[in-house]
Design a protein around this motif. Structure first.
Motif, short mmCIF file in Angstrom:
data_model
loop_
_atom_site.label_atom_id
_atom_site.label_comp_id
_atom_site.label_asym_id
_atom_site.label_seq_id
_atom_site.Cartn_x
_atom_site.Cartn_y
_atom_site.Cartn_z
N GLU A 33 -37.80 -18.34 -2.97
CA GLU A 33 -37.64 -17.33 -1.95
C GLU A 33 -38.81 -17.31 -0.97
N ALA A 36 -40.38 -22.15 1.64
CA ALA A 36 -39.19 -22.86 2.10
C ALA A 36 -39.32 -24.36 1.87
N GLY A 38 -38.58 -27.93 3.50
CA GLY A 38 -38.35 -28.39 4.86
C GLY A 38 -39.22 -29.56 5.24
N PRO A 65 -43.18 -24.75 5.38
CA PRO A 65 -42.29 -25.39 4.40
C PRO A 65 -42.82 -26.74 3.96
N GLY A 126 -33.91 -29.37 -1.63
CA GLY A 126 -33.28 -28.67 -0.53
C GLY A 126 -31.77 -28.71 -0.51
N VAL A 207 -34.34 -27.33 6.79
CA VAL A 207 -35.14 -26.23 6.25
C VAL A 207 -34.20 -25.35 5.44
N THR A 208 -34.58 -25.03 4.22
CA THR A 208 -33.75 -24.17 3.37
C THR A 208 -34.64 -23.18 2.63
N ARG A 209 -34.03 -22.05 2.29
CA ARG A 209 -34.74 -21.03 1.52
C ARG A 209 -33.71 -20.12 0.86
N ASP A 211 -32.75 -16.35 -0.14
CA ASP A 211 -33.05 -14.99 0.28
C ASP A 211 -32.19 -14.04 -0.54
N ARG A 215 -28.26 -18.21 0.36
CA ARG A 215 -28.97 -19.45 0.62
C ARG A 215 -28.96 -19.69 2.13
N TYR A 249 -36.09 -16.20 9.87
CA TYR A 249 -35.44 -16.46 8.59
C TYR A 249 -36.30 -17.26 7.62
N PHE A 250 -37.20 -18.08 8.16
CA PHE A 250 -37.99 -18.94 7.27
C PHE A 250 -39.48 -18.60 7.27
#
Length: 270
Positions: A33, A36, A38, A65, A126, A207-209, A211, A215, A249-250
């Motif tokens: 969380e 990130a 990325g 990230p 990711g 880029v992913t995370r 939350d 996702r 968001y990131f």
């Protein structure tokens, strides 16, 4: 502040959880969380450094990230400091359904031994990776709110497949065994991922995370927010939109000229 103080602050913790199963689940979930996945810095021409101080500065202090070689190397350092004797291993990513023997060992994962059981931890994948640690138990389905996972042993060797359920079907994420990955292996894999012309990390913005129960996934000009029950997709049409998504968001910022460069990279990949 020490690196452990920076870690607590980045994970929004006031103290380290007890190292039982609930505490380990909390620790990895806070990790995915708060830090990130990325390749932004790679696309901007910066080869990741794997030394401890560089990882602390980038991931914890700056909050930028990183990818598996950075995130899981630092995560393993934390687990070792907390007394868990983390081990690193190299996995073969199988997102496009390739045979295992056709894929290199390109992804870094972690295992620990606890309560007579081997556990997989991975805060740096990711492509829909696990949110919490899971035991190496064949065929058991692990529901982690957003996605469901299971591990299957390979029939001809001591390896394991990590699978994720997508639209009712089980798909391979990666294959791994318990061969130790040493620092030299990580440096080779990191150099290839960050510099080889065929590396996806030099082609696509990713880029992913996690939350909460969602996702967040940015892939070139496509930004999606997905939960277990629904998915919303936005096609990014301006540099300002991309700049704001990275920030809002990131949780990290790039300069506008850097956002423009990243935006152009996705011109033909929407």
């Amino acid at each position: 502040m020490t690196w452990l103080d920076h870690y607590l602050k980045r994970l929004s913790l006031t103290s380290w959880p007890t190292l039982d199963q609930a505490g380990l689940a909390l620790l990895q979930r806070r990790h995915v969380e708060s830090i990130a996945f990325g390749n932004v810095d790679i696309l901007l021409g910066n080869i990741p450094k794997l030394n401890h101080d560089a990882l602390v500065e980038k991931l914890l202090v700056q909050g930028r990230p990183g990818y598996c070689y950075e995130i899981n190397t630092l995560f393993a350092s934390l687990l070792n400091h907390l007394g868990l004797m983390a081990k690193l291993h190299m996995a073969r990513v199988l997102l496009n359904k390739e045979p295992v023997h056709e894929r290199p060992r390109s992804h870094l994962i972690i295992t620990i031994e606890q309560e007579g059981q081997t556990w997989l931890l991975d805060a740096g994948f990711g492509g829909g990776g696990i949110c919490e640690h899971i035991p190496l138990q064949a065929g058991v389905v692990f529901d982690q709110d957003i996605d469901r996972y299971r591990l299957l042993p390979e029939q001809t060797s001591s390896g394991w497949y990590l699978q994720r359920e997508i639209n009712g079907e089980w798909n391979h994420l990666y294959w791994f065994d318990l061969s130790t990955a040493y620092l030299a292996d990580c440096h080779v894999g990191n150099h290839y991922a960050a510099t080889a012309s065929e590396s996806i990390f030099l082609r696509d913005l990713m880029v992913t995370r996690i939350d909460g129960l969602q996702r967040l996934v940015l892939h070139n000009k496509r930004f999606s927010i997905r939960s277990k029950t629904e998915s919303n997709l936005k096609i990014i049409s301006t540099v300002d939109e991309l700049h704001n998504i990275l920030d809002h968001y990131f949780g990290f910022a790039v300069q506008l000229e850097q956002a423009e460069l990243l935006f152009k990279m996705g011109d033909y990949k929407t």
